[in-house]
Design a protein around this motif. Structure first.
Motif, PDB file in Angstrom:
ATOM      1  N   PHE A 260      11.744  43.196  63.817  1.00  5.75           N
ATOM      2  CA  PHE A 260      10.431  43.454  64.647  1.00  5.75           C
ATOM      3  C   PHE A 260      10.927  43.919  66.085  1.00  5.75           C
ATOM      4  O   PHE A 260      10.219  45.132  66.202  1.00  5.75           O
TER       5      PHE A 260
ATOM      6  N   TYR B   5       9.806  32.721  68.493  1.00  3.15           N
ATOM      7  CA  TYR B   5      10.204  33.940  68.613  1.00  3.15           C
ATOM      8  C   TYR B   5      11.658  34.231  68.584  1.00  3.15           C
ATOM      9  O   TYR B   5      12.170  35.058  68.557  1.00  3.15           O
TER      10      TYR B   5
ATOM     11  N   TYR C 203       6.469  30.131  63.492  1.00  9.49           N
ATOM     12  CA  TYR C 203       5.399  30.752  63.826  1.00  9.49           C
ATOM     13  C   TYR C 203       3.868  30.133  63.612  1.00  9.49           C
ATOM     14  O   TYR C 203       3.353  30.556  62.681  1.00  9.49           O
TER      15      TYR C 203
ATOM     16  N   SER D  90       4.639  37.019  76.288  1.00  6.91           N
ATOM     17  CA  SER D  90       3.712  36.329  75.342  1.00  6.91           C
ATOM     18  C   SER D  90       3.452  35.158  76.317  1.00  6.91           C
ATOM     19  O   SER D  90       4.122  34.075  76.226  1.00  6.91           O
TER      20      SER D  90
ATOM     21  N   PHE E 252       5.285  42.504  61.574  1.00  8.29           N
ATOM     22  CA  PHE E 252       4.443  41.267  62.368  1.00  8.29           C
ATOM     23  C   PHE E 252       3.569  40.425  61.533  1.00  8.29           C
ATOM     24  O   PHE E 252       3.679  39.217  61.249  1.00  8.29           O
TER      25      PHE E 252
ATOM     26  N   ASN F  92       0.385  39.168  75.690  1.00 13.33           N
ATOM     27  CA  ASN F  92       1.176  40.230  75.806  1.00 13.33           C
ATOM     28  C   ASN F  92       0.930  41.348  77.227  1.00 13.33           C
ATOM     29  O   ASN F  92       1.711  41.624  77.548  1.00 13.33           O
TER      30      ASN F  92
ATOM     31  N   TYR G 277       4.193  48.828  66.701  1.00 12.65           N
ATOM     32  CA  TYR G 277       3.204  48.675  65.896  1.00 12.65           C
ATOM     33  C   TYR G 277       2.982  50.052  64.984  1.00 12.65           C
ATOM     34  O   TYR G 277       1.880  50.277  64.885  1.00 12.65           O
TER      35      TYR G 277
ATOM     36  N   ILE H  20       6.013  37.900  60.374  1.00 15.51           N
ATOM     37  CA  ILE H  20       6.299  36.875  61.284  1.00 15.51           C
ATOM     38  C   ILE H  20       4.843  35.899  61.143  1.00 15.51           C
ATOM     39  O   ILE H  20       5.262  34.632  61.265  1.00 15.51           O
TER      40      ILE H  20
ATOM     41  N   GLY I 228      -5.416  35.950  67.833  1.00 18.20           N
ATOM     42  CA  GLY I 228      -3.968  35.921  67.910  1.00 18.20           C
ATOM     43  C   GLY I 228      -3.218  35.957  69.245  1.00 18.20           C
ATOM     44  O   GLY I 228      -2.108  35.928  69.198  1.00 18.20           O
TER      45      GLY I 228
ATOM     46  N   GLU J 200       8.722  42.703  75.493  1.00 13.62           N
ATOM     47  CA  GLU J 200       7.362  41.985  75.492  1.00 13.62           C
ATOM     48  C   GLU J 200       7.173  40.655  76.384  1.00 13.62           C
ATOM     49  O   GLU J 200       8.395  39.972  76.490  1.00 13.62           O
TER      50      GLU J 200
HETATM   51  C1  AVJ Z   1       0.849  39.751  68.164  1.00 15.16           C
HETATM   52  C2  AVJ Z   1       1.498  39.794  70.614  1.00 15.16           C
HETATM   53  C3  AVJ Z   1       0.143  37.635  69.523  1.00 15.16           C
HETATM   54  O1  AVJ Z   1       3.102  37.597  71.265  1.00 15.16           O
HETATM   55  O2  AVJ Z   1       2.989  36.064  69.474  1.00 15.16           O
HETATM   56  C4  AVJ Z   1       5.282  37.816  67.622  1.00 15.16           C
HETATM   57  C5  AVJ Z   1       3.810  39.187  68.961  1.00 15.16           C
HETATM   58  N1  AVJ Z   1       6.024  38.952  69.183  1.00 15.16           N
HETATM   59  N2  AVJ Z   1       6.639  37.460  67.730  1.00 15.16           N
HETATM   60  C6  AVJ Z   1       2.961  37.091  69.651  1.00 15.16           C
HETATM   61  C7  AVJ Z   1       5.175  38.710  68.645  1.00 15.16           C
HETATM   62  C8  AVJ Z   1       7.229  38.215  68.714  1.00 15.16           C
HETATM   63  C9  AVJ Z   1       2.711  38.069  68.852  1.00 15.16           C
HETATM   64  N3  AVJ Z   1       1.220  38.688  69.338  1.00 15.16           N
END
Ligand code: AVJ
Length: 337
Positions: A214, A204, A58, A282, A49, A164, A41, A52, A159, A280
């Motif tokens: 991203f 994703y 999403y 999620s 983001f 994470n 970030y 996204i 969110g 990451e």
């Molecule tokens: C911001 C952590 C909630 O995990 O959905 C979005 C970040 N990574 N697409 C998630 C994210 C890839 C998002 N968060």
């Protein structure tokens, strides 16, 4: 009354730089390699983001917004909060729904990204001229700073950012939240729920490649901040559903054998062809199990809402009066001015 938001930097550039160096060194010298998602970030990463959240695939942001539209008044009524604190506030977009319903005296956005925090705090200051805004640059994976007085307080973590955190980190975080709250303070949590793997993977792995950009952006951050020489064209975006752990796993896959140098760390890192580096997780939740985790941390869920499709949940929990928590270590971040 002022339209100038105050910003306190708990996570100073020096502390941030140190954390970045330590975490990247640890992650790149681990097997398998990984990088913590907080370093996505920078300004560009925050913008990506944001893009996204507007992708048709999403669903998370839209689902959460539709829930908040429905329950914000009830949250205001139940909590009577005069201070709203938001962890990982980002652009504070959905926060407006809460600000409008609660009309709190004070708003404390807390985020790791200083630039994003400053610009969204200034934007909110113009829109809500009588709102006292104290923006905090900090890392919610560190012990939370003492929260500003002025109960009742509502601490929001929206969110599904909680996804994470690894399960151990999540437990630590929830315990920290519980000990940061006083009796009768409230915790508002947004969490994405387990659903069909096809929809999760699509969310994703968008066809327009925004999520890919991203993901790759973390390499740009490392190139800039650690004087590294990652070749972005040598890495692919990979998103997989881990059915056992019930989380999405986001990786960068090295598409060839290569060595990357991070001059600021005096580190050289070798990647095999096809090697995966996790950037990451999620996690996706089951509502009752999540409420159980809150409970175990000393947070009693008073209300929860889901959208019609059952995709996403918002939980409102509180620290019950007379609940004695084991006192945790004192804060590692300075208090709020
Ligand atoms: C911001 C952590 C909630 O995990 O959905 C979005 C970040 N990574 N697409 C998630 C994210 C890839 C998002 N968060």
């Amino acid at each position: 009354m002022s339209a100038i938001a105050e910003t306190a930097v708990l996570f100073s550039p020096a502390a941030r730089g140190l954390a970045l160096r330590e975490e990247v060194r640890l992650g790149l010298t681990s097997t398998p390699k990984e990088l913590p998602p907080k370093w996505f970030y920078d300004r560009r990463g925050s913008e990506l983001f944001d893009a996204i959240t507007r992708l048709p695939e999403y669903y998370l942001t839209r689902a959460e917004r539709s829930i908040l539209e429905r329950c914000a008044d009830e949250i205001a009524e139940l909590t009577d909060a005069t201070t709203l604190i938001e962890l990982g506030s980002g652009t504070s977009d959905k926060t407006r729904l809460l600000l409008d319903a609660l009309a709190p005296r004070r708003f404390v956005p807390f985020d790791v990204s200083e630039e994003t925090l400053r610009s969204s705090a200034q934007r909110l200051a113009l829109r809500y001229p009588s709102l006292e805004i104290t923006a905090l640059v900090g890392d919610f994976e560190q012990p939370l700073p003492p929260l500003p007085a002025g109960e009742p307080r509502l601490l929001a973590f929206l969110g599904s950012t909680i996804g994470n955190l690894t399960p151990t980190r999540r437990t630590l975080f929830l315990n920290d939240v519980a000990s940061a709250l006083d009796e009768d303070d409230w915790f508002l949590l947004g969490a994405d729920l387990v659903k069909s793997p096809a929809r999760l993977v699509a969310a994703y792995n968008d066809p327009t490649g925004v999520t890919r950009e991203f993901n790759l952006n973390v390499l740009r951050v490392l190139n800039r901040e650690l004087d590294a020489d990652f070749d972005l064209s040598a890495f692919e975006h990979v998103a997989r559903w881990n059915a056992e752990a019930e989380w999405m796993e986001i990786y960068l896959r090295s598409n060839r054998r290569q060595t990357v140098r991070l001059a600021a760390l005096e580190l050289e890192v070798a990647f095999d062809a096809g090697e995966l580096m996790r950037t990451e997780i999620s996690a996706k939740f089951h509502l009752s199990r999540l409420a159980g985790e809150l409970e175990a941390a000393g947070l009693a869920t008073k209300r929860c809402w889901t959208n019609d499709a059952g995709d996403f949940a918002v939980l409102l929990a509180m620290r019950p009066a007379r609940f004695e928590l084991a006192t945790s270590a004192s804060a590692g971040q300075r208090s709020i001015p």
